[in-house]
Design a protein around this motif. Structure first.
Motif, PDB file in Angstrom:
ATOM      1  N   SER A  55      51.903   2.234 -24.836  1.00 53.16           N
ATOM      2  CA  SER A  55      50.946   1.234 -24.354  1.00 53.16           C
ATOM      3  C   SER A  55      51.258  -0.142 -24.928  1.00 53.16           C
ATOM      4  O   SER A  55      51.235  -1.145 -24.211  1.00 53.16           O
ATOM      5  CB  SER A  55      49.514   1.631 -24.719  1.00 53.16           C
ATOM      6  OG  SER A  55      49.170   2.827 -24.069  1.00 53.16           O
ATOM      7  N   CYS A  57      54.154  -1.173 -25.998  1.00 52.99           N
ATOM      8  CA  CYS A  57      55.429  -1.583 -25.415  1.00 52.99           C
ATOM      9  C   CYS A  57      55.227  -2.145 -24.005  1.00 52.99           C
ATOM     10  O   CYS A  57      55.738  -3.214 -23.669  1.00 52.99           O
ATOM     11  CB  CYS A  57      56.378  -0.385 -25.397  1.00 52.99           C
ATOM     12  SG  CYS A  57      58.014  -0.747 -24.782  1.00 52.99           S
ATOM     13  N   VAL A  58      54.466  -1.442 -23.202  1.00 55.04           N
ATOM     14  CA  VAL A  58      54.196  -1.886 -21.829  1.00 55.04           C
ATOM     15  C   VAL A  58      53.464  -3.223 -21.836  1.00 55.04           C
ATOM     16  O   VAL A  58      53.787  -4.122 -21.047  1.00 55.04           O
ATOM     17  CB  VAL A  58      53.377  -0.820 -21.058  1.00 55.04           C
ATOM     18  CG1 VAL A  58      52.831  -1.376 -19.762  1.00 55.04           C
ATOM     19  CG2 VAL A  58      54.226   0.401 -20.800  1.00 55.04           C
ATOM     20  N   LEU A  59      52.510  -3.370 -22.724  1.00 51.22           N
ATOM     21  CA  LEU A  59      51.773  -4.630 -22.819  1.00 51.22           C
ATOM     22  C   LEU A  59      52.713  -5.787 -23.161  1.00 51.22           C
ATOM     23  O   LEU A  59      52.625  -6.865 -22.558  1.00 51.22           O
ATOM     24  CB  LEU A  59      50.664  -4.521 -23.869  1.00 51.22           C
ATOM     25  CG  LEU A  59      49.810  -5.777 -24.052  1.00 51.22           C
ATOM     26  CD1 LEU A  59      49.079  -6.134 -22.766  1.00 51.22           C
ATOM     27  CD2 LEU A  59      48.820  -5.572 -25.186  1.00 51.22           C
ATOM     28  N   GLN A  60      53.636  -5.572 -24.079  1.00 50.69           N
ATOM     29  CA  GLN A  60      54.575  -6.628 -24.452  1.00 50.69           C
ATOM     30  C   GLN A  60      55.491  -6.989 -23.285  1.00 50.69           C
ATOM     31  O   GLN A  60      55.735  -8.163 -23.010  1.00 50.69           O
ATOM     32  CB  GLN A  60      55.393  -6.215 -25.672  1.00 50.69           C
ATOM     33  CG  GLN A  60      54.578  -6.226 -26.939  1.00 50.69           C
ATOM     34  CD  GLN A  60      55.380  -5.842 -28.156  1.00 50.69           C
ATOM     35  OE1 GLN A  60      56.488  -5.314 -28.061  1.00 50.69           O
ATOM     36  NE2 GLN A  60      54.834  -6.118 -29.327  1.00 50.69           N
ATOM     37  N   TYR A  61      56.015  -5.986 -22.594  1.00 53.08           N
ATOM     38  CA  TYR A  61      56.894  -6.268 -21.452  1.00 53.08           C
ATOM     39  C   TYR A  61      56.142  -6.930 -20.300  1.00 53.08           C
ATOM     40  O   TYR A  61      56.652  -7.845 -19.658  1.00 53.08           O
ATOM     41  CB  TYR A  61      57.603  -4.996 -20.977  1.00 53.08           C
ATOM     42  CG  TYR A  61      58.810  -4.667 -21.826  1.00 53.08           C
ATOM     43  CD1 TYR A  61      59.895  -5.518 -21.880  1.00 53.08           C
ATOM     44  CD2 TYR A  61      58.854  -3.514 -22.593  1.00 53.08           C
ATOM     45  CE1 TYR A  61      61.002  -5.230 -22.670  1.00 53.08           C
ATOM     46  CE2 TYR A  61      59.949  -3.219 -23.386  1.00 53.08           C
ATOM     47  CZ  TYR A  61      61.022  -4.084 -23.420  1.00 53.08           C
ATOM     48  OH  TYR A  61      62.106  -3.803 -24.205  1.00 53.08           O
ATOM     49  N   ALA A  62      54.917  -6.492 -20.047  1.00 50.74           N
ATOM     50  CA  ALA A  62      54.118  -7.100 -18.973  1.00 50.74           C
ATOM     51  C   ALA A  62      53.792  -8.554 -19.300  1.00 50.74           C
ATOM     52  O   ALA A  62      53.850  -9.427 -18.426  1.00 50.74           O
ATOM     53  CB  ALA A  62      52.838  -6.298 -18.744  1.00 50.74           C
ATOM     54  N   THR A  63      53.466  -8.821 -20.563  1.00 53.85           N
ATOM     55  CA  THR A  63      53.189 -10.194 -20.985  1.00 53.85           C
ATOM     56  C   THR A  63      54.423 -11.069 -20.792  1.00 53.85           C
ATOM     57  O   THR A  63      54.331 -12.186 -20.275  1.00 53.85           O
ATOM     58  CB  THR A  63      52.745 -10.217 -22.468  1.00 53.85           C
ATOM     59  OG1 THR A  63      51.584  -9.406 -22.612  1.00 53.85           O
ATOM     60  CG2 THR A  63      52.438 -11.617 -22.934  1.00 53.85           C
ATOM     61  N   MET A  65      56.842 -10.568 -18.684  1.00 55.61           N
ATOM     62  CA  MET A  65      57.083 -10.728 -17.258  1.00 55.61           C
ATOM     63  C   MET A  65      56.172 -11.800 -16.663  1.00 55.61           C
ATOM     64  O   MET A  65      56.604 -12.643 -15.881  1.00 55.61           O
ATOM     65  CB  MET A  65      56.856  -9.401 -16.527  1.00 55.61           C
ATOM     66  CG  MET A  65      57.206  -9.452 -15.052  1.00 55.61           C
ATOM     67  SD  MET A  65      56.815  -7.918 -14.203  1.00 55.61           S
ATOM     68  CE  MET A  65      55.048  -8.066 -14.071  1.00 55.61           C
ATOM     69  N   ILE A  66      54.915 -11.798 -17.048  1.00 53.17           N
ATOM     70  CA  ILE A  66      53.965 -12.797 -16.544  1.00 53.17           C
ATOM     71  C   ILE A  66      54.387 -14.196 -16.988  1.00 53.17           C
ATOM     72  O   ILE A  66      54.361 -15.148 -16.195  1.00 53.17           O
ATOM     73  CB  ILE A  66      52.531 -12.470 -16.996  1.00 53.17           C
ATOM     74  CG1 ILE A  66      52.046 -11.213 -16.278  1.00 53.17           C
ATOM     75  CG2 ILE A  66      51.585 -13.644 -16.734  1.00 53.17           C
ATOM     76  CD1 ILE A  66      50.769 -10.627 -16.843  1.00 53.17           C
ATOM     77  N   LYS A  67      54.797 -14.336 -18.236  1.00 53.21           N
ATOM     78  CA  LYS A  67      55.266 -15.635 -18.727  1.00 53.21           C
ATOM     79  C   LYS A  67      56.483 -16.101 -17.936  1.00 53.21           C
ATOM     80  O   LYS A  67      56.585 -17.273 -17.573  1.00 53.21           O
ATOM     81  CB  LYS A  67      55.615 -15.556 -20.211  1.00 53.21           C
ATOM     82  CG  LYS A  67      54.413 -15.468 -21.128  1.00 53.21           C
ATOM     83  CD  LYS A  67      54.856 -15.372 -22.579  1.00 53.21           C
ATOM     84  CE  LYS A  67      53.693 -15.240 -23.533  1.00 53.21           C
ATOM     85  NZ  LYS A  67      54.133 -15.104 -24.939  1.00 53.21           N
ATOM     86  N   GLU A  69      57.334 -15.234 -14.862  1.00 50.66           N
ATOM     87  CA  GLU A  69      56.917 -15.578 -13.505  1.00 50.66           C
ATOM     88  C   GLU A  69      56.271 -16.952 -13.461  1.00 50.66           C
ATOM     89  O   GLU A  69      56.549 -17.750 -12.561  1.00 50.66           O
ATOM     90  CB  GLU A  69      55.937 -14.533 -12.961  1.00 50.66           C
ATOM     91  CG  GLU A  69      56.578 -13.226 -12.585  1.00 50.66           C
ATOM     92  CD  GLU A  69      55.573 -12.163 -12.178  1.00 50.66           C
ATOM     93  OE1 GLU A  69      54.352 -12.350 -12.397  1.00 50.66           O
ATOM     94  OE2 GLU A  69      56.006 -11.137 -11.642  1.00 50.66           O
TER      95      GLU A  69
END
Length: 96
Positions: A55, A57-63, A65-67, A69
């Motif tokens: 969880s 790890c996913v949060l860090q990668y999603a953050t 990705m959003i940055k 984008e």
């Protein structure tokens, strides 16, 4: 190219996947990055539960990705503005 069957290991669990041949290297690299990040999190925090580590790890990668984008969108807007400026300059130049 076609699909192939591969097995990916993430957080000590094996996942069988069917992927396009061209994507195999990318998927294997992504799994490697996730496992490395999980290992770093495990070493730096008192968290041992794999679900919690995944969880985080996913949060860090999603953050990230959003940055990325948002940065790309801002860059596109800047390019669009410059194109309009250039178009105006050329239009004015050819009117003379």
């Amino acid at each position: 190219m076609g699909e192939i069957s591969i097995k990916i290991n993430i957080a000590d669990r094996v996942y069988p996947l069917r992927v396009e041949t061209a994507e195999e290297e990318i998927i294997r690299h992504a799994a490697k990055l996730v496992n490395e990040r999980i290992k770093e999190l495990q070493e730096n925090y008192a968290v041992r539960d794999k679900q919690d580590l995944l969880s985080m790890c996913v949060l860090q990668y999603a953050t990230g990705m959003i940055k990325a984008e948002r940065s790309a969108q801002q860059h596109e807007e800047g390019v669009e503005e410059k194109v309009h400026e250039l178009d105006s300059l050329l239009t004015d130049f050819f009117k003379k």
